[in-house]
Write a protein that holds these residues in place. Structure first.
Motif, PDB file in Angstrom:
ATOM      1  N   PHE A 225      -2.571   1.144 -20.174  1.00  0.00           N
ATOM      2  CA  PHE A 225      -1.813   1.103 -19.104  1.00  0.00           C
ATOM      3  C   PHE A 225      -0.734   0.068 -19.092  1.00  0.00           C
ATOM      4  O   PHE A 225      -0.225  -0.483 -18.190  1.00  0.00           O
ATOM      5  N   SER A 226      -0.208  -0.191 -20.366  1.00  0.00           N
ATOM      6  CA  SER A 226       1.283  -0.845 -20.601  1.00  0.00           C
ATOM      7  C   SER A 226       2.215  -0.302 -19.610  1.00  0.00           C
ATOM      8  O   SER A 226       2.815   0.916 -19.841  1.00  0.00           O
ATOM      9  N   GLY A 227       2.584  -1.052 -18.674  1.00  0.00           N
ATOM     10  CA  GLY A 227       3.644  -0.703 -17.850  1.00  0.00           C
ATOM     11  C   GLY A 227       3.327   0.554 -16.908  1.00  0.00           C
ATOM     12  O   GLY A 227       3.940   1.453 -16.601  1.00  0.00           O
ATOM     13  N   HIS A 228       1.960   0.424 -16.509  1.00  0.00           N
ATOM     14  CA  HIS A 228       1.536   1.503 -15.372  1.00  0.00           C
ATOM     15  C   HIS A 228       2.598   1.707 -14.242  1.00  0.00           C
ATOM     16  O   HIS A 228       2.800   0.547 -13.434  1.00  0.00           O
ATOM     17  N   PRO A 229       2.889   2.790 -13.993  1.00  0.00           N
ATOM     18  CA  PRO A 229       4.058   3.135 -12.957  1.00  0.00           C
ATOM     19  C   PRO A 229       3.484   2.540 -11.554  1.00  0.00           C
ATOM     20  O   PRO A 229       4.332   2.066 -10.925  1.00  0.00           O
ATOM     21  N   VAL A 230       2.357   2.870 -11.208  1.00  0.00           N
ATOM     22  CA  VAL A 230       1.798   2.485  -9.598  1.00  0.00           C
ATOM     23  C   VAL A 230       1.766   0.836  -9.797  1.00  0.00           C
ATOM     24  O   VAL A 230       2.263   0.305  -8.688  1.00  0.00           O
ATOM     25  N   ALA A 231       1.240   0.344 -10.607  1.00  0.00           N
ATOM     26  CA  ALA A 231       1.409  -1.412 -10.838  1.00  0.00           C
ATOM     27  C   ALA A 231       2.583  -1.732 -10.624  1.00  0.00           C
ATOM     28  O   ALA A 231       3.092  -2.918 -10.131  1.00  0.00           O
ATOM     29  N   CYS A 232       3.802  -1.145 -11.572  1.00  0.00           N
ATOM     30  CA  CYS A 232       5.022  -1.669 -11.575  1.00  0.00           C
ATOM     31  C   CYS A 232       5.711  -1.450 -10.148  1.00  0.00           C
ATOM     32  O   CYS A 232       6.496  -2.285  -9.598  1.00  0.00           O
ATOM     33  N   ALA A 233       5.508  -0.279  -9.513  1.00  0.00           N
ATOM     34  CA  ALA A 233       6.079  -0.043  -8.167  1.00  0.00           C
ATOM     35  C   ALA A 233       5.437  -1.061  -6.929  1.00  0.00           C
ATOM     36  O   ALA A 233       6.335  -1.613  -6.261  1.00  0.00           O
ATOM     37  N   VAL A 234       4.305  -1.367  -7.130  1.00  0.00           N
ATOM     38  CA  VAL A 234       3.788  -2.599  -6.312  1.00  0.00           C
ATOM     39  C   VAL A 234       4.273  -3.719  -6.677  1.00  0.00           C
ATOM     40  O   VAL A 234       4.754  -4.353  -5.728  1.00  0.00           O
ATOM     41  N   ALA A 235       4.465  -4.038  -7.881  1.00  0.00           N
ATOM     42  CA  ALA A 235       5.113  -5.382  -8.306  1.00  0.00           C
ATOM     43  C   ALA A 235       6.394  -5.310  -7.661  1.00  0.00           C
ATOM     44  O   ALA A 235       7.092  -6.380  -7.091  1.00  0.00           O
ATOM     45  N   LEU A 236       7.432  -4.329  -8.029  1.00  0.00           N
ATOM     46  CA  LEU A 236       8.752  -4.378  -7.420  1.00  0.00           C
ATOM     47  C   LEU A 236       8.816  -4.613  -5.877  1.00  0.00           C
ATOM     48  O   LEU A 236       9.702  -5.410  -5.217  1.00  0.00           O
ATOM     49  N   LYS A 237       7.602  -4.173  -5.150  1.00  0.00           N
ATOM     50  CA  LYS A 237       7.835  -4.266  -3.722  1.00  0.00           C
ATOM     51  C   LYS A 237       7.431  -5.612  -3.216  1.00  0.00           C
ATOM     52  O   LYS A 237       8.058  -6.301  -2.569  1.00  0.00           O
ATOM     53  N   ASN A 238       6.633  -6.196  -4.074  1.00  0.00           N
ATOM     54  CA  ASN A 238       6.048  -7.649  -3.957  1.00  0.00           C
ATOM     55  C   ASN A 238       7.119  -8.564  -4.111  1.00  0.00           C
ATOM     56  O   ASN A 238       7.368  -9.379  -3.407  1.00  0.00           O
ATOM     57  N   LEU A 239       7.904  -8.302  -5.235  1.00  0.00           N
ATOM     58  CA  LEU A 239       9.247  -9.239  -5.519  1.00  0.00           C
ATOM     59  C   LEU A 239      10.155  -9.120  -4.405  1.00  0.00           C
ATOM     60  O   LEU A 239      10.588  -9.923  -4.082  1.00  0.00           O
ATOM     61  N   GLU A 240      10.411  -7.865  -3.831  1.00  0.00           N
ATOM     62  CA  GLU A 240      11.461  -7.514  -2.842  1.00  0.00           C
ATOM     63  C   GLU A 240      11.136  -8.309  -1.616  1.00  0.00           C
ATOM     64  O   GLU A 240      11.801  -8.932  -0.995  1.00  0.00           O
ATOM     65  N   ILE A 241       9.620  -8.463  -1.253  1.00  0.00           N
ATOM     66  CA  ILE A 241       9.291  -9.084  -0.068  1.00  0.00           C
ATOM     67  C   ILE A 241       9.318 -10.582  -0.265  1.00  0.00           C
ATOM     68  O   ILE A 241       9.919 -11.258   0.729  1.00  0.00           O
ATOM     69  N   MET A 242       9.063 -11.142  -1.284  1.00  0.00           N
ATOM     70  CA  MET A 242       9.307 -12.421  -1.698  1.00  0.00           C
ATOM     71  C   MET A 242      10.859 -12.924  -1.421  1.00  0.00           C
ATOM     72  O   MET A 242      10.781 -14.001  -1.006  1.00  0.00           O
ATOM     73  N   GLU A 243      11.696 -11.926  -2.032  1.00  0.00           N
ATOM     74  CA  GLU A 243      13.032 -12.185  -1.816  1.00  0.00           C
ATOM     75  C   GLU A 243      13.497 -12.225  -0.560  1.00  0.00           C
ATOM     76  O   GLU A 243      14.053 -13.226   0.123  1.00  0.00           O
ATOM     77  N   GLU A 244      13.325 -11.082   0.283  1.00  0.00           N
ATOM     78  CA  GLU A 244      13.711 -11.182   1.612  1.00  0.00           C
ATOM     79  C   GLU A 244      13.149 -11.977   2.595  1.00  0.00           C
ATOM     80  O   GLU A 244      13.819 -12.731   3.343  1.00  0.00           O
ATOM     81  N   GLU A 245      11.731 -12.590   2.226  1.00  0.00           N
ATOM     82  CA  GLU A 245      11.461 -13.682   3.141  1.00  0.00           C
ATOM     83  C   GLU A 245      11.561 -15.088   2.661  1.00  0.00           C
ATOM     84  O   GLU A 245      10.918 -15.846   3.109  1.00  0.00           O
ATOM     85  N   ARG A 246      12.081 -15.051   1.342  1.00  0.00           N
ATOM     86  CA  ARG A 246      12.700 -16.472   0.756  1.00  0.00           C
ATOM     87  C   ARG A 246      11.669 -17.161   0.449  1.00  0.00           C
ATOM     88  O   ARG A 246      11.465 -18.474   0.773  1.00  0.00           O
ATOM     89  N   LEU A 247      10.341 -16.617   0.133  1.00  0.00           N
ATOM     90  CA  LEU A 247       9.063 -17.535  -0.124  1.00  0.00           C
ATOM     91  C   LEU A 247       9.344 -18.494  -1.123  1.00  0.00           C
ATOM     92  O   LEU A 247       8.752 -19.675  -1.084  1.00  0.00           O
ATOM     93  N   VAL A 248      10.179 -18.122  -2.115  1.00  0.00           N
ATOM     94  CA  VAL A 248      10.475 -19.174  -3.220  1.00  0.00           C
ATOM     95  C   VAL A 248      11.046 -20.335  -2.842  1.00  0.00           C
ATOM     96  O   VAL A 248      10.432 -21.577  -3.016  1.00  0.00           O
TER      97      VAL A 248
ATOM     98  N   ALA B 178       0.886  -1.171   0.121  1.00  0.00           N
ATOM     99  CA  ALA B 178      -0.010   0.158   0.027  1.00  0.00           C
ATOM    100  C   ALA B 178       0.940   1.326  -0.072  1.00  0.00           C
ATOM    101  O   ALA B 178       0.451   2.320  -0.832  1.00  0.00           O
ATOM    102  N   GLU B 179       1.847   1.293   0.732  1.00  0.00           N
ATOM    103  CA  GLU B 179       2.829   2.354   0.781  1.00  0.00           C
ATOM    104  C   GLU B 179       3.553   2.475  -0.478  1.00  0.00           C
ATOM    105  O   GLU B 179       3.741   3.752  -0.884  1.00  0.00           O
ATOM    106  N   ALA B 180       4.101   1.700  -1.067  1.00  0.00           N
ATOM    107  CA  ALA B 180       4.553   1.617  -2.556  1.00  0.00           C
ATOM    108  C   ALA B 180       3.582   2.116  -3.511  1.00  0.00           C
ATOM    109  O   ALA B 180       4.253   3.052  -4.374  1.00  0.00           O
ATOM    110  N   ALA B 181       2.442   1.961  -3.392  1.00  0.00           N
ATOM    111  CA  ALA B 181       1.383   2.481  -4.268  1.00  0.00           C
ATOM    112  C   ALA B 181       1.093   3.952  -3.978  1.00  0.00           C
ATOM    113  O   ALA B 181       1.380   4.819  -4.825  1.00  0.00           O
ATOM    114  N   TYR B 182       0.902   4.250  -2.643  1.00  0.00           N
ATOM    115  CA  TYR B 182       0.869   5.600  -2.215  1.00  0.00           C
ATOM    116  C   TYR B 182       1.847   6.464  -2.501  1.00  0.00           C
ATOM    117  O   TYR B 182       1.948   7.497  -3.219  1.00  0.00           O
TER     118      TYR B 182
END
Ligand code: PXG
Length: 460
Positions: free
Chosen positions: A324-347, A72-76
């Protein structure tokens, strides 16, 4: 949370004004929709205050769970900085550049450029146009046929629905978009012959591709399109022999391979993309859903260097794109999501803990009188409900028992989806032992209740 009065009113207004996707509108009006009001981690809550364990991760989406503040903060922050700008006329912006680079890093080596959309259907439409355009650029315009499979789900736009195999969807869009052929699914439980080994069945299912290529003429075939593991078709997991044989056939005839990773992408089976698990070399990967854990719509197509080279060799436009190809808010949220997945070793955690934990839960029910088979890979699982375990005979009126069971799951506070009489699950990647224990208890109770509803139909 809403009170009873508000719930009733919400249901009435919903019935009057909201046309739901993939729904029987008569029964929906009669019963009203369940109002979901809140999500937190692995749970959602309905308007009557019931807490529900979300065994579908939203709709195969919420890999990091619901309502994470960081997204939510990344989108904001992005909305305050640059809420929207297009990427059409030689413009770009930092979030789309960063996400493209990140996806190229996570994807197989030969896939390095990304075209964005907002839904899985759009990404498959893009892939279909790209595949056909590629063959025109290569001077082989006759190559238009794309082969996919009978239980494939690739989306609801006309081209993606035509590439999908589901006959009930085709019925709504006759005439279909031209140029698609559908071969058998690689699911032994549905299609295997008695006495046929899994390995032999996997080879037979793969060779159906070669048969189809020869039937339509190899010079007419553009691509094979497939989900590495079929999701909406019923979590159909191919035997280990399947994908290597498909890869051999794809290579032999020089056709393109489109891996639809809308469900399998972003860790669901223990690798960033399922193509990496199976060691296949797709020319195109389509993705959507979990790239943002479903918090905001975003999809795309990751493209092989060879296809990009063909585009670069012709200084003409690829006439295709979405506002909406490459919508900036969606891209920012995706980046944060992938960062969390990496930090928490979810894969890696899918291989180390969550995948085996799901398999262990499902295995507890393989001897249940209603259950023909349980299967899973990573965090995709299925339970086959059958009338006769020994012969794999299904119930009359396919889908009826699945819905009975789904409703029992719901009342037990657990969501699993029914694909006809196959119960499927796709939990968030964040589950701990506590959620697996809850799921086990709910599945046990729901199966027993379903059994008592249909006991008269079960083979002795
Ligand atoms: N490819 C695959 C493999 C999918 O599962 C799509 C493409 C289309 O994505 P969009 O974002 O356009 O919906 C999907 C979508 C279900 C269900 O009931 C599954 C999907 C969508 C809706 C319902 O299992 N998958």
């Amino acid at each position: 949370m809403t009170n009873q009065h508000q719930t009733t009113q919400l249901k009435e207004l919903d019935a009057l004004h909201h046309l739901h996707p993939f729904s029987d509108h008569t029964s929906l009006r009669a019963g009203g929709a369940r109002v979901i009001v809140r999500g937190d981690g692995p749970y959602v809550w309905d308007s009557e205050g019931n807490r529900i364990l979300d065994g579908m991760a939203g709709l195969w989406t919420a890999n990091i769970g619901h309502s994470r503040r960081e997204l939510a903060e990344a989108a904001y922050a992005q909305m305050l900085e640059l809420p929207f700008y297009n990427t059409f006329f030689r413009t770009t912006h930092p979030p789309v550049v960063a996400l493209s680079r990140k996806l190229a890093e996570l994807a197989p080596d030969n896939l390095n450029q990304v075209f964005f959309g907002s839904s899985g259907s759009e990404s498959n439409d893009t892939a279909i146009r790209l595949i056909r355009h590629y063959w025109v650029l290569k001077g082989e315009p006759k190559r238009r046929i794309i082969i996919s499979r009978k239980s494939a789900y690739h989306g609801s736009t006309i081209a993606a629905a035509s590439m999908s195999g589901m006959a009930h969807m085709h019925a709504h869009s006759y005439p279909l978009y031209e140029g698609f052929r559908h071969i058998m699914d690689p699911c032994w439980y549905g299609e295997g012959k008695d006495g046929e080994s899994l390995a032999d069945f996997g080879l037979r299912a793969a060779r159906a591709l070669e048969d189809e290529i020869l039937a339509v003429g190899p010079e007419n075939v553009a691509a094979f399109a497939a989900e590495p593991v079929q999701g909406a078709g019923g979590v159909k997991i191919p035997p280990e022999t399947y994908w290597p044989e498909v890869q051999r056939i794809v290579d032999k005839y020089g056709i393109l391979l489109l891996a639809d990773e809308v469900i399998t992408g972003f860790g669901r089976i223990g690798t960033w993309f399922a193509s990496q698990h199976y060691g296949i070399r797709p020319h195109i990967i389509t993705f959507a859903k979990a790239v943002t854990s479903g918090y905001i719509p975003l999809s795309g197509v990751i493209v092989d260097d060879e296809i990009v080279a063909a585009l670069l060799a012709h200084d003409d436009d690829f006439h295709h794109g979405y506002t909406f190809s490459g919508h900036p808010v969606a891209c920012a949220v995706a980046l944060k999501n992938l960062e969390i997945m990496e930090e928490e070793r979810l894969v890696p955690r899918v291989n180390e803990f969550t995948g085996p934990a799901l398999a262990e839960v499902l295995a507890k029910f393989k001897d249940h009188p209603l259950v023909g088979e349980v299967r899973s890979i990573g965090l995709l699982g299925a339970i086959e409900l059958v009338a006769d375990k020994r012969t794999r005979r299904r119930f009359a009126d396919p889908g009826r028992v699945g819905l009975i069971c789904r409703d029992h799951f719901f009342r037990e506070g657990f969501v699993m989806r029914a694909v006809f009489d196959t119960m499927v699950t796709s939990p968030p990647l964040i589950w701990t032992q506590e959620q697996f224990d809850e799921a086990e208890a709910a599945i046990g109770r729901a199966l027993d209740l379903t059994l008592s509803d249909v006991a008269g139909e079960i083979a002795a």
